[in-house]
Design a protein around this motif. Structure first.
Motif, PDB file in Angstrom:
ATOM      1  N   ALA A  74       0.839  -1.202   0.000  1.00 43.10           N
ATOM      2  CA  ALA A  74       0.000   0.000   0.000  1.00 43.10           C
ATOM      3  C   ALA A  74       0.876   1.255   0.000  1.00 43.10           C
ATOM      4  O   ALA A  74       0.571   2.242  -0.679  1.00 43.10           O
ATOM      5  CB  ALA A  74      -0.931   0.006   1.212  1.00 43.10           C
ATOM      6  N   LYS A  75       1.957   1.234   0.746  1.00 41.77           N
ATOM      7  CA  LYS A  75       2.896   2.365   0.776  1.00 41.77           C
ATOM      8  C   LYS A  75       3.480   2.602  -0.609  1.00 41.77           C
ATOM      9  O   LYS A  75       3.524   3.734  -1.096  1.00 41.77           O
ATOM     10  CB  LYS A  75       4.015   2.090   1.782  1.00 41.77           C
ATOM     11  CG  LYS A  75       5.114   3.146   1.772  1.00 41.77           C
ATOM     12  CD  LYS A  75       6.247   2.774   2.721  1.00 41.77           C
ATOM     13  CE  LYS A  75       7.374   3.785   2.639  1.00 41.77           C
ATOM     14  NZ  LYS A  75       8.491   3.457   3.582  1.00 41.77           N
ATOM     15  N   ARG A  76       3.928   1.531  -1.238  1.00 41.23           N
ATOM     16  CA  ARG A  76       4.530   1.659  -2.570  1.00 41.23           C
ATOM     17  C   ARG A  76       3.544   2.266  -3.554  1.00 41.23           C
ATOM     18  O   ARG A  76       3.871   3.203  -4.295  1.00 41.23           O
ATOM     19  CB  ARG A  76       4.987   0.275  -3.070  1.00 41.23           C
ATOM     20  CG  ARG A  76       5.694   0.312  -4.414  1.00 41.23           C
ATOM     21  CD  ARG A  76       5.743  -1.050  -5.053  1.00 41.23           C
ATOM     22  NE  ARG A  76       4.421  -1.550  -5.399  1.00 41.23           N
ATOM     23  CZ  ARG A  76       3.716  -1.119  -6.442  1.00 41.23           C
ATOM     24  NH1 ARG A  76       4.183  -0.176  -7.232  1.00 41.23           N
ATOM     25  NH2 ARG A  76       2.524  -1.624  -6.684  1.00 41.23           N
ATOM     26  N   LYS A  77       2.313   1.744  -3.535  1.00 44.47           N
ATOM     27  CA  LYS A  77       1.302   2.232  -4.477  1.00 44.47           C
ATOM     28  C   LYS A  77       0.894   3.662  -4.143  1.00 44.47           C
ATOM     29  O   LYS A  77       0.697   4.494  -5.047  1.00 44.47           O
ATOM     30  CB  LYS A  77       0.078   1.315  -4.447  1.00 44.47           C
ATOM     31  CG  LYS A  77      -0.970   1.655  -5.506  1.00 44.47           C
ATOM     32  CD  LYS A  77      -0.419   1.474  -6.908  1.00 44.47           C
ATOM     33  CE  LYS A  77      -1.470   1.769  -7.956  1.00 44.47           C
ATOM     34  NZ  LYS A  77      -0.926   1.664  -9.338  1.00 44.47           N
ATOM     35  N   GLY A  78       0.751   3.952  -2.864  1.00 44.65           N
ATOM     36  CA  GLY A  78       0.333   5.290  -2.459  1.00 44.65           C
ATOM     37  C   GLY A  78       1.338   6.359  -2.863  1.00 44.65           C
ATOM     38  O   GLY A  78       0.970   7.415  -3.393  1.00 44.65           O
ATOM     39  N   ILE A  79       2.623   6.094  -2.622  1.00 46.33           N
ATOM     40  CA  ILE A  79       3.663   7.059  -2.991  1.00 46.33           C
ATOM     41  C   ILE A  79       3.768   7.169  -4.509  1.00 46.33           C
ATOM     42  O   ILE A  79       3.987   8.254  -5.058  1.00 46.33           O
ATOM     43  CB  ILE A  79       5.010   6.669  -2.354  1.00 46.33           C
ATOM     44  CG1 ILE A  79       4.920   6.790  -0.828  1.00 46.33           C
ATOM     45  CG2 ILE A  79       6.140   7.548  -2.881  1.00 46.33           C
ATOM     46  CD1 ILE A  79       6.167   6.347  -0.085  1.00 46.33           C
ATOM     47  N   GLU A  80       3.599   6.042  -5.203  1.00 46.10           N
ATOM     48  CA  GLU A  80       3.611   6.066  -6.669  1.00 46.10           C
ATOM     49  C   GLU A  80       2.534   7.011  -7.200  1.00 46.10           C
ATOM     50  O   GLU A  80       2.806   7.866  -8.060  1.00 46.10           O
ATOM     51  CB  GLU A  80       3.380   4.657  -7.207  1.00 46.10           C
ATOM     52  CG  GLU A  80       3.217   4.579  -8.726  1.00 46.10           C
ATOM     53  CD  GLU A  80       2.810   3.194  -9.209  1.00 46.10           C
ATOM     54  OE1 GLU A  80       2.016   3.108 -10.156  1.00 46.10           O
ATOM     55  OE2 GLU A  80       3.289   2.196  -8.628  1.00 46.10           O
ATOM     56  N   LEU A  81       1.317   6.884  -6.696  1.00 47.66           N
ATOM     57  CA  LEU A  81       0.216   7.736  -7.151  1.00 47.66           C
ATOM     58  C   LEU A  81       0.449   9.191  -6.763  1.00 47.66           C
ATOM     59  O   LEU A  81       0.177  10.105  -7.541  1.00 47.66           O
ATOM     60  CB  LEU A  81      -1.106   7.233  -6.574  1.00 47.66           C
ATOM     61  CG  LEU A  81      -1.604   5.894  -7.140  1.00 47.66           C
ATOM     62  CD1 LEU A  81      -2.761   5.361  -6.298  1.00 47.66           C
ATOM     63  CD2 LEU A  81      -2.038   6.052  -8.595  1.00 47.66           C
ATOM     64  N   TYR A  82       0.951   9.408  -5.556  1.00 49.88           N
ATOM     65  CA  TYR A  82       1.235  10.771  -5.109  1.00 49.88           C
ATOM     66  C   TYR A  82       2.249  11.436  -6.044  1.00 49.88           C
ATOM     67  O   TYR A  82       2.082  12.610  -6.422  1.00 49.88           O
ATOM     68  CB  TYR A  82       1.775  10.741  -3.677  1.00 49.88           C
ATOM     69  CG  TYR A  82       2.153  12.103  -3.148  1.00 49.88           C
ATOM     70  CD1 TYR A  82       1.207  12.927  -2.541  1.00 49.88           C
ATOM     71  CD2 TYR A  82       3.455  12.576  -3.277  1.00 49.88           C
ATOM     72  CE1 TYR A  82       1.546  14.185  -2.071  1.00 49.88           C
ATOM     73  CE2 TYR A  82       3.809  13.835  -2.813  1.00 49.88           C
ATOM     74  CZ  TYR A  82       2.858  14.632  -2.211  1.00 49.88           C
ATOM     75  OH  TYR A  82       3.199  15.874  -1.768  1.00 49.88           O
ATOM     76  N   ASN A  83       3.286  10.705  -6.427  1.00 49.93           N
ATOM     77  CA  ASN A  83       4.324  11.253  -7.300  1.00 49.93           C
ATOM     78  C   ASN A  83       3.849  11.434  -8.741  1.00 49.93           C
ATOM     79  O   ASN A  83       4.545  12.044  -9.548  1.00 49.93           O
ATOM     80  CB  ASN A  83       5.567  10.365  -7.275  1.00 49.93           C
ATOM     81  CG  ASN A  83       6.334  10.493  -5.979  1.00 49.93           C
ATOM     82  OD1 ASN A  83       6.249  11.513  -5.292  1.00 49.93           O
ATOM     83  ND2 ASN A  83       7.090   9.464  -5.629  1.00 49.93           N
ATOM     84  N   GLN A  84       2.669  10.925  -9.043  1.00 51.30           N
ATOM     85  CA  GLN A  84       2.047  11.146 -10.350  1.00 51.30           C
ATOM     86  C   GLN A  84       0.992  12.249 -10.271  1.00 51.30           C
ATOM     87  O   GLN A  84       0.192  12.418 -11.186  1.00 51.30           O
ATOM     88  CB  GLN A  84       1.406   9.838 -10.849  1.00 51.30           C
ATOM     89  CG  GLN A  84       2.420   8.752 -11.159  1.00 51.30           C
ATOM     90  CD  GLN A  84       1.778   7.418 -11.516  1.00 51.30           C
ATOM     91  OE1 GLN A  84       0.567   7.235 -11.385  1.00 51.30           O
ATOM     92  NE2 GLN A  84       2.583   6.479 -11.970  1.00 51.30           N
TER      93      GLN A  84
END
Length: 325
Positions: free
Chosen positions: A32-42
């Motif tokens: 969830a952390k990986r996906k959340g930061i990925e989306l935030y950085n997009q």
């Protein structure tokens, strides 16, 4: 005796299966952390929220910081939920969260007169951030040196961070020299310093530094180095670089010497279409993709779609690489 054996069995079973459940939960939160930061950085902060909330429940300070950022940016001001997320992160020593809490005096909530209650004042958080950053910087942490510069404005820490190898500082320092920072006897001397810092940043893995260094080599008509660093930046997932690389492979600016490859170009531009959270890149991709497709066969487009699927499974996700602070 029987009751003791039963109790022992229950304890062991709980430890074994309980630890398995904790491990599974930890894996879920890490994903969830990986996906959340990925989306935030997009620039997809709203979509990132459910993932960051799951990750933050595991007391991960970085997830808590990004949760605070996403909440604050979505509302345009510091909300009680964002404040709690920052404080949870800062209480674990997260420098970014401490700095953000120290900056609340300039937040929109002050003007709206609805700032949430706080554990410590912004001044107290600033003091905590300075103490923690100084301690880490004195141990040679170049990122902490950069954060000290952001806290104090002391150029000494900016220079030391860049000299210490922090690629983001190297890029920013090169950019400041490029825009007129400092005094140089000749424009050539300034250009040499800019090039040195941009090369250091590129070699340190910063995609913005890669593109900046590539541009310098382009002005020198060193097209081989220009092409190398453009491709290298695209491989990091930096959205601007992926789009630019795809455009070059589609035949834009042939003087740069890129060999036309419509299959790869179509895959690059197609990927950029996913950037619908902001940044303006999706609109560029929507305009260019049909022009590339018009020159391709159905088989080539199918090859591009397969290639993009492979990239998503093996390459870093697309990112705008926003400054964490």
């Amino acid at each position: 005796m029987t009751s003791l054996k039963t109790l022992f069995f229950i304890v062991v079973t709980t430890l074994v299966f309980g630890s398995g459940a904790l491990a599974a939960n930890s894996e879920q939160q890490e994903e969830a952390k990986r996906k959340g930061i990925e989306l935030y950085n997009q620039f997809k902060a709203i979509s990132a929220l459910p993932y960051l909330k799951i990750a933050a429940e595991g007391s991960d300070h970085e997830s808590q910081y990004y949760l605070g950022e996403a909440l604050r940016k979505n509302k345009k001001y510091m909300t009680p939920e964002a404040q709690r997320a920052y404080e949870a992160s800062a209480s674990q020593g997260d420098l970014y969260a401490m700095i953000r809490l120290s900056q609340r005096g300039g937040d929109l909530c002050v003007q709206m007169n609805n700032c949430p209650s706080e554990q410590k004042s912004p001044m107290d958080w600033r003091k905590s951030a300075l103490e923690a950053a100084t301690k880490q910087a004195e141990m040679g942490d170049s990122e902490a040196m950069y954060l000290l510069y952001r806290l104090t404005g002391d150029e000494k820490w900016f220079e030391r961070s860049a000299e210490g190898g922090y690629a983001l500082s190297q890029y920013y320092l090169g950019a400041e020299y490029r825009e007129g920072k400092g005094f140089f006897l000749t424009p050539a001397k300034r250009a040499d310093v800019v090039e040195r810092w941009m090369r250091a940043s590129a070699e340190g893995g910063n995609p913005q530094g890669m593109l900046a260094y590539a541009a310098i080599q382009g002005r020198k008509q060193d097209w081989q180095t220009f092409r190398y660093w453009n491709e290298k930046a695209a491989l990091t997932g930096y959205v601007s670089a992926v789009y630019g690389y795809g455009s070059y492979l589609a035949g834009q600016s042939p003087e740069y010497g890129f060999k036309e490859d419509l299959v790869t170009a179509y895959a690059c531009i197609s990927w950029v279409l996913e950037m619908d959270g902001g940044g303006g890149m999706k609109e560029f991709a929507q305009e260019e993709l049909p022009q590339i497709a018009a020159r391709m066969s159905a088989q080539q487009i199918e090859q591009s779609e397969k290639l993009l699927t492979e990239w998503k499974a093996s390459r870093p996700p697309l990112s705008f690489f926003p400054d964490k602070l």
